[in-house]
Design a protein around this motif. Structure first.
Motif, PDB file in Angstrom:
ATOM      1  N   ARG A  25      34.212 -39.306  23.719  1.00 46.28           N
ATOM      2  CA  ARG A  25      33.085 -38.395  23.848  1.00 46.28           C
ATOM      3  C   ARG A  25      32.358 -38.522  25.178  1.00 46.28           C
ATOM      4  O   ARG A  25      31.453 -37.763  25.466  1.00 46.28           O
ATOM      5  N   ASN A  55      41.305 -33.655  26.378  1.00 48.07           N
ATOM      6  CA  ASN A  55      40.482 -32.458  26.478  1.00 48.07           C
ATOM      7  C   ASN A  55      41.281 -31.275  27.013  1.00 48.07           C
ATOM      8  O   ASN A  55      42.424 -31.414  27.447  1.00 48.07           O
ATOM      9  N   MET A 187      38.108 -21.420  23.022  1.00 45.33           N
ATOM     10  CA  MET A 187      37.058 -22.390  22.749  1.00 45.33           C
ATOM     11  C   MET A 187      35.729 -21.970  23.372  1.00 45.33           C
ATOM     12  O   MET A 187      34.660 -22.219  22.798  1.00 45.33           O
ATOM     13  N   ARG A 191      32.444 -21.382  21.088  1.00 45.47           N
ATOM     14  CA  ARG A 191      31.148 -22.032  21.325  1.00 45.47           C
ATOM     15  C   ARG A 191      30.035 -21.010  21.454  1.00 45.47           C
ATOM     16  O   ARG A 191      28.903 -21.253  21.021  1.00 45.47           O
ATOM     17  N   ASP A 310      38.204 -30.921  20.150  1.00 48.91           N
ATOM     18  CA  ASP A 310      37.448 -29.727  19.768  1.00 48.91           C
ATOM     19  C   ASP A 310      38.339 -28.565  19.342  1.00 48.91           C
ATOM     20  O   ASP A 310      37.982 -27.799  18.447  1.00 48.91           O
ATOM     21  N   ARG A 313      38.988 -29.268  15.787  1.00 51.73           N
ATOM     22  CA  ARG A 313      37.773 -29.340  14.975  1.00 51.73           C
ATOM     23  C   ARG A 313      37.201 -27.959  14.680  1.00 51.73           C
ATOM     24  O   ARG A 313      36.483 -27.772  13.693  1.00 51.73           O
ATOM     25  N   CYS A 314      37.506 -26.983  15.521  1.00 51.82           N
ATOM     26  CA  CYS A 314      36.906 -25.653  15.386  1.00 51.82           C
ATOM     27  C   CYS A 314      37.215 -25.011  14.029  1.00 51.82           C
ATOM     28  O   CYS A 314      36.418 -24.215  13.519  1.00 51.82           O
ATOM     29  N   ASP A 317      34.580 -25.329  11.326  1.00 60.40           N
ATOM     30  CA  ASP A 317      33.319 -24.594  11.440  1.00 60.40           C
ATOM     31  C   ASP A 317      33.268 -23.358  10.547  1.00 60.40           C
ATOM     32  O   ASP A 317      32.220 -22.709  10.449  1.00 60.40           O
ATOM     33  N   HIS A 333      38.624 -32.894   9.241  1.00 59.91           N
ATOM     34  CA  HIS A 333      39.199 -32.052  10.296  1.00 59.91           C
ATOM     35  C   HIS A 333      40.717 -31.988  10.231  1.00 59.91           C
ATOM     36  O   HIS A 333      41.322 -30.969  10.573  1.00 59.91           O
TER      37      HIS A 333
END
Length: 462
Positions: A25, A55, A187, A191, A310, A313-314, A317, A333
């Motif tokens: 992170r 990433n 992404m 966001r 991410d 992980r999306c 949501d 996840h």
């Protein structure tokens, strides 16, 4: 081993998990400007040394060397040198599309993942302002108007890399495994939507402008595709004009817009039993160590954290999963990734059956008969391919059939050296009863859409 030793080992491993979490992170430092660029420019670069890219690709993967060179007529430059540059990412703060030129002699198709090969082999970047992208794409659009795109959407761990290696070995088509730019766009859009849903102000950079409406987003996707096509067709020795793009799992959430950006493209969906996907991910992530896997799952569940990137992980949501137990953990996840991708695939298949999907392939079909399944895939896509034709390189095809398609990468569960042979995993299962029950629980949150991890989409080649 006494109870105190066991406790000490678990404590040590827990500490390692926590350290890894915060390292993942930790923000990266940048040597690049963070303001909008009105003119295109080129810049020599040195890739940062990373064993594995967690990433999304970005300019921060490189260290700039020397002075940058301003490009006043970028459309003219691309028409002349476009085959040297492939689309790599988008820098939303500079508001530029980032393209890379690899070192001389580099074969970006040699690595199982195109995005990784681009990052490791980059020698120069070309940054094109978003507002000039249409002009650049228009300069070469006619030369690639005949290109047939084939988009492979997938859940992951389902044989999709094998298919790209097989395609690349043929004379009728070429393949690119996971170009990152489509995930970068998705992404950023994700966001923006999440910020809007939570009542937060949008970020003060280019994504909030370019992605503010569907038409400009579609234009961005189409123009990026044009530049990718141009580079791939002109740099390919055989100028193969059928191009398979294997996309990362999250891009399926961009499916509706992709269909509008590329209306003549063919689409494929590849998947596998959800529990098998979870276990395959776990084995690759934890280097076949069941002990580390168990400790990591326990610690991340206790701390309510997740090591998932991410772009996976999306899926969690989705409001459908808001009441699932252990929300936000690694187990959450890992399950919502597969369930969310399958749910999106099922919805797209119902909404646009003529476009989603021209072929649907289950992992077992590849495992049981690779050549037959591949031949059937090509037939469903309307592509004439015969392995017995004189123009086919039988040695390359045989290599693609027998070698582990991800050998030499950290995503490979077993083969750690390039060229190692593939073999089915016959070791004992990792998934406990409570893990299987949890996965079924996540599936139930979709209503009747995805009844379980063994769900099959209509028309699946099994």
């Amino acid at each position: 081993m006494d109870v105190f030793t066991v406790a000490a080992v678990i404590t040590a491993l827990s500490a390692v998990v926590v350290v890894f979490y915060f390292l993942f992170r930790q923000p990266t430092t940048s040597s690049w400007p963070k303001i909008k660029q009105s003119l295109a420019y080129t810049q020599n670069v040195i890739p940062k040394k990373r064993k594995f890219q967690r990433n999304l690709n970005s300019l921060d993967d490189f260290v700039p060397t020397g002075e940058s060179t301003t490009v006043h007529d970028v459309a003219r430059l691309f028409a002349r040198r476009g085959k040297e540059f492939s689309v790599y990412s988008i820098d939303w703060e500079q508001e530029v599309v980032v393209l890379i030129r690899p070192v001389d002699g580099a074969d970006l198709k040699a690595h199982p993942f195109f995005r990784e090969a681009q990052r490791r082999k980059a020698a120069e970047v070309l940054c094109v302002p978003l507002e000039k992208l249409q002009e650049v794409a228009s300069a070469v659009a006619d030369e690639v108007a005949h290109v047939q795109e084939v988009f492979i959407f997938m859940t992951g761990r389902c044989g999709s890399t094998l298919v790209t290696r097989f395609v690349e070995a043929t004379s009728v088509a070429q393949a690119v495994s996971e170009p990152d730019v489509f995930s970068v766009i998705h992404m950023a859009l994700h966001r923006l939507k999440r910020s809007s849903q939570h009542g937060q102000p949008p970020p003060r950079h280019g994504s909030s402008t370019v992605l503010s409406n569907e038409e400009s987003t579609i234009a961005l996707l189409r123009n990026v595709g044009t530049l990718l096509n141009y580079n791939l067709v002109t740099s390919d020795a055989r100028h193969r004009d059928v191009i398979f793009y294997k996309l990362k799992p999250d891009v399926i959430l961009l499916g509706d817009l992709m269909a509008r950006a590329f209306p003549s493209a063919k689409t494929v969906f590849m998947y596998r039993d959800g529990l098998e996907v979870s276990e395959s991910v776990a084995r690759a992530s934890f280097q076949q160590s069941y002990v580390i896997y168990v400790v990591t799952m326990c610690v991340t569940t206790l701390l309510r954290v997740s090591l998932a990137p991410d772009f996976l992980r999306c899926f969690g949501d989705d409001p459908k999963f808001s009441t699932v137990r252990h929300h936000g953990t690694g187990r959450f996840h890992m399950s919502t990734w597969w369930v969310g991708a399958m749910l999106c695939a099922a919805v797209l298949q119902k909404k646009q059956p003529g476009y989603f999907f021209h072929a649907v392939i289950y992992y077992s079909a590849l495992v049981n008969d690779k050549k037959r399944t591949f031949s059937l895939l090509m037939k469903k896509l309307g592509l004439k391919w015969n392995p017995e034709n004189p123009g086919e390189d039988t040695d390359k095809i045989e290599k693609a059939l027998t070698e582990d398609s991800q050998a030499g990468t950290l995503l490979c569960a077993k083969a750690r050296k390039p060229g190692e042979k593939w073999a089915p995993d016959v070791s004992s299962r990792w998934m406990w009863l409570w893990e299987r029950d949890y996965f079924w629980e996540v599936c139930r949150h979709t209503g009747n859409e995805i009844p379980g991890p063994d769900f099959l989409l209509p028309g699946t080649i099994v």
